[in-house]
Design a protein around this motif. Structure first.
Motif, PDB file in Angstrom:
ATOM      1  N   LEU A  52       0.863  -1.082   0.230  1.00 55.02           N
ATOM      2  CA  LEU A  52      -0.031   0.060  -0.073  1.00 55.02           C
ATOM      3  C   LEU A  52       0.782   1.155   0.085  1.00 55.02           C
ATOM      4  O   LEU A  52       0.490   2.199  -0.773  1.00 55.02           O
ATOM      5  CB  LEU A  52      -0.832   0.073   1.152  1.00 55.02           C
ATOM      6  CG  LEU A  52      -2.177  -1.020   1.176  1.00 55.02           C
ATOM      7  CD1 LEU A  52      -2.749  -1.104   2.510  1.00 55.02           C
ATOM      8  CD2 LEU A  52      -2.850  -0.838  -0.050  1.00 55.02           C
ATOM      9  N   LYS A  53       1.996   1.219   0.648  1.00 56.24           N
ATOM     10  CA  LYS A  53       2.838   2.391   0.884  1.00 56.24           C
ATOM     11  C   LYS A  53       3.457   2.489  -0.498  1.00 56.24           C
ATOM     12  O   LYS A  53       3.465   3.603  -0.912  1.00 56.24           O
ATOM     13  CB  LYS A  53       3.959   2.409   2.057  1.00 56.24           C
ATOM     14  CG  LYS A  53       3.571   2.637   3.350  1.00 56.24           C
ATOM     15  CD  LYS A  53       4.546   2.558   4.206  1.00 56.24           C
ATOM     16  CE  LYS A  53       5.799   3.715   4.055  1.00 56.24           C
ATOM     17  NZ  LYS A  53       6.925   3.659   4.793  1.00 56.24           N
ATOM     18  N   THR A  55       2.471   1.940  -3.357  1.00 52.86           N
ATOM     19  CA  THR A  55       1.479   2.568  -4.236  1.00 52.86           C
ATOM     20  C   THR A  55       0.816   3.708  -4.042  1.00 52.86           C
ATOM     21  O   THR A  55       0.070   4.311  -4.631  1.00 52.86           O
ATOM     22  CB  THR A  55       0.549   1.429  -4.831  1.00 52.86           C
ATOM     23  OG1 THR A  55      -0.306   1.303  -3.517  1.00 52.86           O
ATOM     24  CG2 THR A  55       1.068   0.115  -5.116  1.00 52.86           C
ATOM     25  N   MET A  57      -0.387   4.951  -1.001  1.00 54.53           N
ATOM     26  CA  MET A  57      -1.424   4.966   0.114  1.00 54.53           C
ATOM     27  C   MET A  57      -0.425   5.827   1.149  1.00 54.53           C
ATOM     28  O   MET A  57       0.500   5.267   1.689  1.00 54.53           O
ATOM     29  CB  MET A  57      -1.997   3.716   0.468  1.00 54.53           C
ATOM     30  CG  MET A  57      -3.262   4.226   1.491  1.00 54.53           C
ATOM     31  SD  MET A  57      -4.110   2.716   1.904  1.00 54.53           S
ATOM     32  CE  MET A  57      -5.234   2.473   0.597  1.00 54.53           C
ATOM     33  N   ARG A  61      -3.931   6.608   6.023  1.00 56.44           N
ATOM     34  CA  ARG A  61      -5.009   5.964   5.384  1.00 56.44           C
ATOM     35  C   ARG A  61      -4.852   4.437   5.561  1.00 56.44           C
ATOM     36  O   ARG A  61      -5.682   3.815   5.801  1.00 56.44           O
ATOM     37  CB  ARG A  61      -5.372   6.284   3.721  1.00 56.44           C
ATOM     38  CG  ARG A  61      -6.127   7.419   3.425  1.00 56.44           C
ATOM     39  CD  ARG A  61      -6.080   7.501   2.058  1.00 56.44           C
ATOM     40  NE  ARG A  61      -7.139   6.712   1.441  1.00 56.44           N
ATOM     41  CZ  ARG A  61      -7.442   6.337   0.148  1.00 56.44           C
ATOM     42  NH1 ARG A  61      -6.758   6.879  -0.666  1.00 56.44           N
ATOM     43  NH2 ARG A  61      -8.226   5.536  -0.126  1.00 56.44           N
ATOM     44  N   ILE A  62      -3.479   3.931   5.664  1.00 52.72           N
ATOM     45  CA  ILE A  62      -3.200   2.853   5.899  1.00 52.72           C
ATOM     46  C   ILE A  62      -3.460   2.488   7.320  1.00 52.72           C
ATOM     47  O   ILE A  62      -3.993   1.504   7.741  1.00 52.72           O
ATOM     48  CB  ILE A  62      -1.479   2.481   5.600  1.00 52.72           C
ATOM     49  CG1 ILE A  62      -1.212   2.723   4.249  1.00 52.72           C
ATOM     50  CG2 ILE A  62      -1.278   0.943   6.322  1.00 52.72           C
ATOM     51  CD1 ILE A  62       0.099   2.567   3.834  1.00 52.72           C
ATOM     52  N   TYR A  65      -7.059   1.634   7.451  1.00 56.56           N
ATOM     53  CA  TYR A  65      -7.616   0.637   6.910  1.00 56.56           C
ATOM     54  C   TYR A  65      -7.171  -0.627   7.986  1.00 56.56           C
ATOM     55  O   TYR A  65      -7.937  -1.624   8.124  1.00 56.56           O
ATOM     56  CB  TYR A  65      -6.584   0.473   5.670  1.00 56.56           C
ATOM     57  CG  TYR A  65      -6.985  -1.114   5.125  1.00 56.56           C
ATOM     58  CD1 TYR A  65      -7.867  -1.236   3.966  1.00 56.56           C
ATOM     59  CD2 TYR A  65      -6.075  -2.189   5.259  1.00 56.56           C
ATOM     60  CE1 TYR A  65      -8.160  -2.590   3.519  1.00 56.56           C
ATOM     61  CE2 TYR A  65      -6.343  -3.272   4.793  1.00 56.56           C
ATOM     62  CZ  TYR A  65      -7.490  -3.562   3.904  1.00 56.56           C
ATOM     63  OH  TYR A  65      -7.609  -4.965   3.210  1.00 56.56           O
ATOM     64  N   MET A  82     -12.312   1.465   0.484  1.00 56.85           N
ATOM     65  CA  MET A  82     -11.016   1.888   0.422  1.00 56.85           C
ATOM     66  C   MET A  82      -9.922   1.484  -0.699  1.00 56.85           C
ATOM     67  O   MET A  82      -9.064   2.441  -1.472  1.00 56.85           O
ATOM     68  CB  MET A  82     -10.341   1.791   1.986  1.00 56.85           C
ATOM     69  CG  MET A  82     -10.820   2.509   2.740  1.00 56.85           C
ATOM     70  SD  MET A  82     -10.123   2.442   4.612  1.00 56.85           S
ATOM     71  CE  MET A  82      -8.644   3.495   4.141  1.00 56.85           C
ATOM     72  N   SER A  85     -10.985   2.762  -4.004  1.00 55.73           N
ATOM     73  CA  SER A  85     -10.554   4.174  -4.248  1.00 55.73           C
ATOM     74  C   SER A  85      -9.109   4.059  -4.674  1.00 55.73           C
ATOM     75  O   SER A  85      -8.698   4.850  -5.389  1.00 55.73           O
ATOM     76  CB  SER A  85     -10.966   4.690  -2.991  1.00 55.73           C
ATOM     77  OG  SER A  85     -10.658   6.302  -3.138  1.00 55.73           O
ATOM     78  N   HIS A  86      -8.408   3.419  -3.784  1.00 53.29           N
ATOM     79  CA  HIS A  86      -6.765   3.472  -4.010  1.00 53.29           C
ATOM     80  C   HIS A  86      -6.401   2.839  -5.366  1.00 53.29           C
ATOM     81  O   HIS A  86      -5.546   3.462  -6.031  1.00 53.29           O
ATOM     82  CB  HIS A  86      -6.223   2.750  -2.757  1.00 53.29           C
ATOM     83  CG  HIS A  86      -4.782   2.672  -2.692  1.00 53.29           C
ATOM     84  ND1 HIS A  86      -3.778   4.006  -2.735  1.00 53.29           N
ATOM     85  CD2 HIS A  86      -3.786   1.950  -3.029  1.00 53.29           C
ATOM     86  CE1 HIS A  86      -2.830   3.714  -3.182  1.00 53.29           C
ATOM     87  NE2 HIS A  86      -2.510   2.259  -3.202  1.00 53.29           N
ATOM     88  N   ASP A  89      -7.165   5.760  -7.874  1.00 50.87           N
ATOM     89  CA  ASP A  89      -6.039   6.579  -7.772  1.00 50.87           C
ATOM     90  C   ASP A  89      -4.504   6.106  -8.411  1.00 50.87           C
ATOM     91  O   ASP A  89      -4.101   6.737  -9.242  1.00 50.87           O
ATOM     92  CB  ASP A  89      -5.567   6.846  -6.279  1.00 50.87           C
ATOM     93  CG  ASP A  89      -6.713   7.617  -5.649  1.00 50.87           C
ATOM     94  OD1 ASP A  89      -7.794   8.118  -6.070  1.00 50.87           O
ATOM     95  OD2 ASP A  89      -6.593   7.661  -4.299  1.00 50.87           O
TER      96      ASP A  89
END
Length: 121
Positions: A52-53, A55, A57, A61-62, A65, A82, A85-86, A89
């Motif tokens: 996630l980081k 990419t 996010m 937000r992490i 989550y 979530m 949406s990510h 993005d």
């Protein structure tokens, strides 16, 4: 797995793992003789956090989550939203990067043509 082994495997520092635990990204890390012992499940979760980081996010937000994850299955719809949406993005970012790549390729082709023209003189 020890904190050092886990950190090395994930490409992080032990300090970062302790920080992630402190802010609640990872919870309930097992202890043996007072030392953290990371399970395969912890590793899978941390690898996802790092994805996630990577990419784009943000940590806030992490964290949101992660909080939802720890609340249980009733939060699946919100977690899914979530991630959708990510994903959107990320698709937009990829499109911008591809457009920039095309522009760079065009400029490189222009310079190559200029070099050939210069060499022909």
């Amino acid at each position: 797995m020890t904190i050092s082994d886990t950190a090395k495997r994930l490409g992080l520092s032990p300090h970062t793992l302790r920080y992630y635990e402190k802010i609640g990204l990872i919870r309930d890390v097992e202890r043996a003789s007072g030392r953290r012992v990371y399970t395969d499940r912890d590793l899978i979760w941390l690898e996802f956090v790092l994805r996630l980081k990577a990419t784009g996010m943000g940590l806030a937000r992490i964290k949101r989550y992660a909080d939802l994850r720890y609340e249980g299955d009733e939060t699946v719809p919100e977690r899914k939203a979530m991630l959708l949406s990510h994903r959107q993005d990320l698709e937009s970012a990829i499109a911008r990067l591809k457009s920039n790549l095309v522009a760079l390729d065009h400029k490189i082709e222009l310079y190559e043509a200029m070099e050939k023209e210069h060499d022909a003189l």
